[in-house]
Each structure stands twice: as structure tokens, then as C-alpha cells.
Design a protein around this motif. Structure first.
Motif, PDB file in Angstrom:
ATOM      1  N   UNK A 457       0.830  -0.915  -0.258  1.00  0.00           N
ATOM      2  CA  UNK A 457      -0.025   0.096   0.247  1.00  0.00           C
ATOM      3  C   UNK A 457       0.809   0.650  -0.153  1.00  0.00           C
ATOM      4  N   UNK A 458       2.412   0.923  -0.152  1.00  0.00           N
ATOM      5  CA  UNK A 458       2.771   2.449   0.161  1.00  0.00           C
ATOM      6  C   UNK A 458       3.231   3.202  -1.574  1.00  0.00           C
ATOM      7  N   UNK A 459       2.873   3.888  -1.588  1.00  0.00           N
ATOM      8  CA  UNK A 459       3.435   4.843  -2.791  1.00  0.00           C
ATOM      9  C   UNK A 459       4.861   4.377  -3.918  1.00  0.00           C
ATOM     10  N   UNK A 460       4.714   4.063  -4.756  1.00  0.00           N
ATOM     11  CA  UNK A 460       5.988   2.942  -5.577  1.00  0.00           C
ATOM     12  C   UNK A 460       5.377   4.038  -6.395  1.00  0.00           C
ATOM     13  N   UNK A 461       6.981   4.197  -7.676  1.00  0.00           N
ATOM     14  CA  UNK A 461       6.953   4.851  -8.598  1.00  0.00           C
ATOM     15  C   UNK A 461       7.284   6.488  -8.758  1.00  0.00           C
ATOM     16  N   UNK A 462       7.310   7.686  -9.126  1.00  0.00           N
ATOM     17  CA  UNK A 462       7.647   8.723  -9.707  1.00  0.00           C
ATOM     18  C   UNK A 462       5.941   9.475 -10.012  1.00  0.00           C
ATOM     19  N   UNK A 463       5.156   8.319 -10.060  1.00  0.00           N
ATOM     20  CA  UNK A 463       3.825   8.962 -10.867  1.00  0.00           C
ATOM     21  C   UNK A 463       3.403   9.034  -9.188  1.00  0.00           C
ATOM     22  N   UNK A 464       3.580   7.922  -8.434  1.00  0.00           N
ATOM     23  CA  UNK A 464       2.723   8.043  -7.087  1.00  0.00           C
ATOM     24  C   UNK A 464       3.209   8.494  -5.803  1.00  0.00           C
ATOM     25  N   UNK A 465       4.534   9.612  -6.430  1.00  0.00           N
ATOM     26  CA  UNK A 465       5.335   9.932  -5.237  1.00  0.00           C
ATOM     27  C   UNK A 465       4.911  11.185  -4.486  1.00  0.00           C
ATOM     28  N   UNK A 466       3.457  12.010  -5.587  1.00  0.00           N
ATOM     29  CA  UNK A 466       3.062  12.550  -4.327  1.00  0.00           C
ATOM     30  C   UNK A 466       2.409  12.798  -3.478  1.00  0.00           C
ATOM     31  N   UNK A 467       1.777  11.557  -3.748  1.00  0.00           N
ATOM     32  CA  UNK A 467       0.821  10.413  -2.597  1.00  0.00           C
ATOM     33  C   UNK A 467       1.848  10.163  -0.802  1.00  0.00           C
ATOM     34  N   UNK A 468       2.668  10.197  -1.090  1.00  0.00           N
ATOM     35  CA  UNK A 468       3.097   9.569  -0.025  1.00  0.00           C
ATOM     36  C   UNK A 468       3.526  10.424   1.742  1.00  0.00           C
ATOM     37  N   UNK A 469       3.306  11.441   1.331  1.00  0.00           N
ATOM     38  CA  UNK A 469       3.253  12.275   2.797  1.00  0.00           C
ATOM     39  C   UNK A 469       1.486  12.639   3.049  1.00  0.00           C
ATOM     40  N   UNK A 470       0.555  11.876   1.742  1.00  0.00           N
ATOM     41  CA  UNK A 470      -0.878  11.898   1.657  1.00  0.00           C
ATOM     42  C   UNK A 470      -2.075  10.601   2.460  1.00  0.00           C
ATOM     43  N   UNK A 471      -0.952   9.373   2.103  1.00  0.00           N
ATOM     44  CA  UNK A 471      -1.134   8.381   2.463  1.00  0.00           C
ATOM     45  C   UNK A 471      -1.515   7.344   3.635  1.00  0.00           C
ATOM     46  N   UNK A 472      -2.303   6.633   4.320  1.00  0.00           N
ATOM     47  CA  UNK A 472      -2.481   6.456   5.408  1.00  0.00           C
ATOM     48  C   UNK A 472      -3.108   5.105   5.230  1.00  0.00           C
ATOM     49  N   UNK A 473      -3.242   3.896   6.830  1.00  0.00           N
ATOM     50  CA  UNK A 473      -3.817   2.779   6.517  1.00  0.00           C
ATOM     51  C   UNK A 473      -4.410   2.407   7.712  1.00  0.00           C
ATOM     52  N   UNK A 474      -5.408   1.124   8.059  1.00  0.00           N
ATOM     53  CA  UNK A 474      -5.113   0.983   9.527  1.00  0.00           C
ATOM     54  C   UNK A 474      -4.357  -0.297   9.233  1.00  0.00           C
ATOM     55  N   UNK A 475      -4.081  -1.023  10.176  1.00  0.00           N
ATOM     56  CA  UNK A 475      -3.468  -1.730  10.817  1.00  0.00           C
ATOM     57  C   UNK A 475      -3.115  -2.919  10.026  1.00  0.00           C
ATOM     58  N   UNK A 476      -2.727  -3.627   9.485  1.00  0.00           N
ATOM     59  CA  UNK A 476      -2.496  -4.710   8.207  1.00  0.00           C
ATOM     60  C   UNK A 476      -3.507  -5.284   8.795  1.00  0.00           C
ATOM     61  N   UNK A 477      -4.561  -6.390   7.877  1.00  0.00           N
ATOM     62  CA  UNK A 477      -5.450  -7.358   7.984  1.00  0.00           C
ATOM     63  C   UNK A 477      -4.978  -8.478   7.958  1.00  0.00           C
TER      64      UNK A 477
END
Length: 685
Positions: A457-477
Motif C-alpha cells: 500500500x506504500x506509494x511506489x514509483x515517480x507517478x505516486x510519489x506525490x501521495x507519500x505524505x497523504x497515504x494512511x492505512x489501518x493496521x495490516x489485516x
């Protein structure tokens, strides 16, 4: 004899005379200090603009500070930094503490409870001289049109910067003393190089930061150091300047007129503290260089007059008291700015309080001999001053926290929220229980997931890098029943408050990619949200969740604009449906032109002015209704829970629905979870 390198043979007559060049009371500068602060007050009250007066005040502070330390260096006296620091804060803190405590009392009596928590935090930041950083981090708009929403401690930003410089500058003098002692160089050239370097570096930084982050730069100490450095350079230069009498007269009047007019002639909004601040500072420098002209036509005859010098003594107190009085008046009268008559009254009252505080508080404490007998006693006074603010503020906050905990323990019984709308519901709680959340708890009402995105679920690659500070999740299920991606703006973030309980109950894995101000859709070229939307779309396609939850409409504002389907949402549905990703669209919640929470606190939850019929803020029919039946789309409309019976009220089921003009409280969103679960289940989810 002085060498070309600035070395000075000890014992010469010149060496003995040099300290006196930097001594002497300068009454015209003291009068100038009052004019600078009066400019601040007048511009704050009547024009709501930056005058440059604060910048002049900072320059004068550095001017006097530098004169004091250069006298010590030239005379070969010890700098005694520790004692200096204690002495200066023993001098500054009493009036500051008195103002802070008085402002806290005004806030307790007159300010809405929604603002108290922030006011307490800023009271602590002010007394510990870090208010400028607190405002910078909070992204406060110093130029806000409506001052009634400003902090009553906002003016402490400049005093905080000044206090930080009072800690830093002596270190520069101490370093210069070491250089002078080891290399036998004269102090003035060494200090001129040091402060010249500070001036150049800080001014360049200030210009650059003002261009890219003006709101932060305004309060940034680093962007203000050059103003102090200019004051220090002026102090080093003035003893060696001797303009002719006629030139002194011209310089004095030109400087005074220029510093008075800068805020009128130039729209400095968005430009301070960059290069434009040179205007008021150079104007003040001209007045200081003019000094005592000896002419009856010189401006110094006015600035050095007895009344103006005495008012200059009260300038510090005037700066302290005028702002909390102004803000309190605006809060009480519910006005954005003061009128002409009320403005005059505020200035007169501020002047009277400043003179009284200076005469009966500041001056007696300056003459108080007991603390000056040892550094330990000075330290005691400083610590007591800090404690006089810290102890009651922290105690007040702790009392509020205990009250909030007690109320939270009874919330299930006393605060049903949306559950009270269920058929056959009967309230069995305390009829006198307060609505939740309390105003002191509002800062906790922003919904958020507990962990940054990790693993797949971590942003990957140059296309998604702008999401790094905006991506959160619940503990892994492990082996989740469903994976749900929540994508969109802050409104979808608030709806997530109702989704989280469902995820916990149904073993869902939640991932959130939220970007303020940007609903989710396929964006056209040139759209301000396109970069984030493209990155979020790439992210969703890669992780392939079972569903994407997002807002389907953008609600009408009360300026007459219409509620509409989020731009690019139909295209988003068509793009994700073939991939097996369902788009669950939440109809947006209303947006108001007032704060329902504050309205309820001020007028009562049932007050007519706090209630708005749904047709005034939402379309008659959900605009996303046209998408129902479209493959890959499920619509959710919670309007009947947010605004039951067609009326948007601030409190439902003894729970505040809104935390501000257009965001739901997490507390209320949580109470909508059972109803949301039923509607999703009915739709096959």
C-alpha cells in the motif's frame, strides 16, 4: 596608533575615548520608538494593514542593545552573558506576564469556547518567546480581513523574535570579544563584518522565502535577523557620522514623513518581510542619523520633547495591551474591524493603560534592587514570571481534560447522535448532559487512520510519489474480507469516521489517500488537482481494491453556486469498473457561510440563526442520482442523517454535527456508522 588592519595600540587616548562614543541617552530615538509603536496601533485599529512600525521597533531594539555591548567591549569590561540574559528577561517578563494573564481573563469571559484551547497554547508560546514559530506552523494569515478571528496573542510574534535575538546577539558579541582579544583587533570592525554577514545572508533568505512562503516567512526569525543586523550596523556607524546641521534637519523630517507614509503608499501585503521592509527601516535610520540637530526646525525637537520621551518609555506597554483590547472588542461586538469612534476609544484606553502599567508596574520593578544582588535572585524572578502563566494555563487545560474524560465516559448514554433518529428511539440519558464534542476537544475531531501506508500500500514509483505524505492505512489485516480505498478531499475524510467502525467490524482493510480541496475524478489538463488525481488513479489501479469510496458531489455554497457531480467522476467509474473496482460515491455534506458549532455555543443549539433548510445548501435531488444503475457505481446519500427532516441543525442527538462551517465532527460521523452499514448492505456491500 591604529593600523590598517584595525589593530589598536593599548593605552592611547583614542582607546580611552572610544567607549564614550557609544554612550549617552538619545531622547530622539526614544521618541521615535513611541512613533513606531503608535503607527502599529493606528494601522491595526483603523487600516488593518502593515505599517512597518514593528520593523522599526526591532531595529531600535538592536540599536540600543549594540550600543550597550560595544561600550563594554571598548572598555574591556566583562560581558557577563548569563547575568545579562537574566536581567533582560527580568525586565521584559513582568509586563508581558501581566498582559498574558489579563488576556486569558478576557478570553475566559468573552471568547467562544471553541477558541480557548488555541488561546491557551499561544499564551504558553508567548511567555516562552516562541509565539512566532507557533503562528508560522499554524499558517496564520497576518493579513486576514476579519481580525475578530485572530489570536489575542498574535502580536507576541515580534516580541518572541526580539527575545530570541536577545539570546543570540550576545553570543555574537562574545565571539567578537574572543577574536579581538586573540588577534588584538578593534571590536567595531569585527562586529561590522559579523553583522554585515548576518544582514546579507538573512536579507537574501528573507527575499527568497517571502517570494515562495510569505505566510511562514513573516514569522520566521531567520527572515527577520537582517532587520536587527541593520540596527546593529547603524549603532556601529552613528558615532562616526557627523552630518551638517542642515542635512540633519532634512534627514530627520524626510525619514519621519517616509516612515509614516510607507503603509499608505505601498501595499506591502505579501511583500513583508522581504526587501520592501528596507523602506521603513531606512526611514528610521535617517531619523537616527539626524540625531540631535540643534535646530529649532529639526524633527528632534518634537521626538526629544518631554511628553514624547515619556510616551516612548510606555511604548512597550502600549504594544502589549492594544492588540488584546482590539480583538476582545471585535469578538464582543461580533465585528470584523473597529469603527472610527470605537477605534479612537480603543487607542485612548490603550494609551492610558500603557502609561499606568509603565508607571506602576514596569518602572518600580526596574528600580527593585533585590533581584540585582545576585544572578540567583534574577533567575528566581524569571522562573516565577514563567510559572505565573504556565501553572494556571496547564491547570486550566488539565481541568478541561478531566471534564472531557468524564463526559466521554457517559457519552454512549447521553450522546446518541444519529442513533437518536432511529424509529422508536427513546432518550434515557441525562437531560442536562452537554453536547459533545466539547469545544476544548475540537482539535481531535479530524478523522485519520493510524499508520502510514506500508508494504504493497506504500506509494511506489515517480507517478505516486506525490501521495507519500497523504497515504494512511489501518493496521495490516491478514486476508481481509475487503480492501477499501478512501480517496478524495477532507469531506471524504470526515465520512471516513463512519466507515472506520464498519471496517473494524467487518474485517476490512482501509487505505486512505486524501488531498485537501481535491475531490477524486479524472481531471482535465490544467486542473489544479490533476497531478494528485492522476497519482491517486495510478495508485488505485495498482493496488486494485474491492472498492473506492469518494465524494460523488461537490456541495453548493451559500453564495448561490449549485451542487454538482464531481468533475471527472463518470469517467472514473467507467475506467475502474472493468477492473472490478466499485466506486462508492458519498453525496457531499452541506457547506455554510457560518460556523454551526460556534453558533450553537453562542446562541444555543435551537437558535433559528443556527439552522439552515436543506434546499438552501444542497440541490433538491442528489445530482449523482443520474449515475445510479451505471455499472461500477453505488451511491450513498446520508443527508437525512446530517440534516434530519430537511433542516441542518448544529446538534443532533446531543452531538455536534459540524466542527466548522463544512466539516462533520468525527464524533457525529461515528454515530452514523450503523445506518451507513445498513445502506451499504442493502446495496450488496
Amino acid at each position: 596608533m591604529t593600523s590598517s588592519l584595525g589593530r589598536q595600540a593599548p593605552g592611547t587616548a583614542d582607546a580611552q575615548d572610544r567607549p564614550t562614543r557609544f554612550s549617552g541617552f538619545r531622547p530622539e530615538v526614544q521618541g521615535l520608538r513611541f512613533v513606531a509603536v503608535l503607527l502599529v496601533v493606528v494601522y491595526h485599529v483603523f487600516l488593518d494593514r502593515v505599517s512597518g512600525g514593528v520593523d522599526i521597533f526591532l531595529l531600535i531594539s538592536a540599536f540600543f542593545l549594540t550600543l550597550s555591548f560595544v561600550r563594554k567591549l571598548e572598555a574591556g569590561r566583562p560581558l557577563a552573558l548569563g547575568r545579562y540574559w537574566l536581567h533582560v528577561f527580568k525586565r521584559l517578563l513582568p509586563l508581558a506576564v501581566l498582559t498574558i494573564l489579563g488576556t486569558l481573563l478576557l478570553a475566559w469571559v468573552f471568547f467562544p469556547e471553541t477558541r480557548i484551547d488555541r488561546i491557551r497554547e499561544e499564551a504558553l508560546a508567548s511567555v516562552f518567546y516562541v509565539e512566532n514559530w507557533a503562528l508560522a506552523v499554524a499558517q496564520v494569515d497576518y493579513y486576514a480581513v476579519d481580525d475578530s478571528g485572530s489570536s489575542p496573542f498574535q502580536h507576541f510574534w515580534s516580541l518572541s523574535v526580539q527575545g530570541q535575538v536577545f539570546l543570540l546577539w550576545p553570543v555574537i558579541f562574545a565571539a567578537a570579544a574572543v577574536v579581538c582579544r586573540r588577534l588584538r583587533w578593534r571590536p567595531v570592525p569585527v562586529l561590522a563584518v559579523a553583522f554585515g554577514a548576518v544582514f546579507a545572508v538573512s536579507l537574501a533568505f528573507s527575499v527568497q522565502q517571502t517570494a515562495v512562503r510569505q505566510e511562514f516567512a513573516y514569522f520566521d526569525t531567520r527572515a527577520r535577523l537582517w532587520e536587527f543586523a541593520l540596527g546593529s550596523l547603524l549603532a556601529l556607524a552613528v558615532p562616526y557620522l557627523n552630518p551638517a546641521r542642515g542635512l540633519r534637519v532634512v534627514l530627520g523630517w524626510a525619514g519621519l514623513v517616509s516612515m509614516v507614509l510607507v503603509g499608505v503608499l505601498v501595499d506591502v501585503q505579501g511583500a513583508f518581510p522581504g526587501w520592501i521592509a528596507l523602506w521603513p527601516l531606512c526611514s528610521a535610520a535617517a531619523v537616527i542619523v539626524a540625531g540631535s540637530s540643534g535646530s529649532r526646525f529639526g524633527v528632534d525637537r518634537i521626538l526629544a520633547s518631554g511628553p514624547l520621551v515619556r510616551l516612548g518609555d510606555a511604548a512597550y506597554a502600549l504594544y502589549l495591551v492594544h492588540w488584546p483590547l482590539l480583538i476582545t472588542y471585535l469578538v464582543v461586538r461580533d465585528r470584523p474591524v473597529a469603527g472610527p469612534r470605537s477605534g479612537v476609544v480603543l487607542i485612548v484606553v490603550s494609551l492610558v493603560l500603557a502609561v499606568v502599567a509603565t508607571r506602576w508596574v514596569e518602572n518600580p520593578l526596574k528600580r527593585w534592587a533585590w533581584p540585582e544582588r545576585s544572578a540567583r535572585r534574577l533567575a528566581v524572578v524569571v522562573v516565577v514570571c514563567l510559572g505565573l502563566v504556565a501553572v494556571p494555563v496547564l491547570g486550566w487545560a488539565q481541568a478541561d481534560a478531566r471534564r472531557a474524560a468524564q463526559i466521554a465516559a457517559e457519552a454512549e448514554r447521553n450522546n446518541p447522535g444519529a442513533a437518536a433518529l432511529a424509529p422508536g428511539f427513546e432518550y434515557r440519558g441525562d437531560p442536562d448532559a452537554p453536547a459533545v464534542p466539547l469545544a476544548s476537544e475540537l482539535q481531535k475531531e479530524w478523522v485519520g487512520l493510524p499508520e502510514p501506508c506500508s508494504g504493497r500500500f506504500a506509494p511506489q514509483g515517480p507517478g505516486e510519489e506525490v501521495l507519500t505524505d497523504h497515504c494512511r492505512q489501518t493496521p495490516a489485516v491478514e486476508d481481509p474480507a475487503r480492501t477499501i480505498a478512501v480517496v478524495g478531499n477532507s469531506h471524504m475524510e470526515q465520512f471516513m469516521g463512519a466507515v472506520i467502525p464498519l471496517a473494524e467490524r467487518n474485517d476490512w482493510q482501509l487505505v486512505a489517500v486524501l488531498q485537501p480541496g481535491c475531490p477524486f475524478g479524472v481531471r482535465p489538463e490544467g486542473d489544479a488537482c490533476k497531478e494528485g488525481a492522476d497519482a491517486a488513479l495510478e495508485y488505485v489501479e495498482r493496488i486494485a481494491p474491492d472498492a473506492v469510496m469518494t465524494t460523488s458531489t461537490y456541495a453548493a455554497r451559500m453564495d448561490g453556486s449549485a451542487e454538482s457531480v464531481v468533475g471527472g467522476l463518470p469517467e472514473l467509474v467507467d475506467r475502474l469498473a472493468p477492473r472490478g473496482v466499485e466506486v462508492i460515491g458519498f453525496r457531499d455534506n452541506p457547506r455554510f457561510d457560518f460556523d454551526p458549532f460556534a453558533c450553537a455555543e453562542r446562541h444555543g443549539a435551537d437558535a433559528a440563526q443556527c439552522q439552515v433548510p436543506v434546499p438552501e445548501v444542497l440541490a433538491p435531488v442528489d445530482p449523482a442520482e443520474a449515475l445510479r444503475g451505471r455499472p461500477g457505481f453505488t451511491g450513498v446519500d446520508l443527508t437525512d442523517l446530517i440534516c434530519p427532516d430537511g433542516l441542518c441543525r448544529p446538534v443532533v442527538g446531543n452531538v455536534h454535527v459540524f466542527m466548522d462551517p463544512h466539516h462533520l465532527t468525527w464524533t457525529y460521523a461515528r454515530t452514523m456508522a450503523p445506518a451507513l452499514g445498513e445502506r451499504l448492505a442493502a446495496a450488496g456491500w
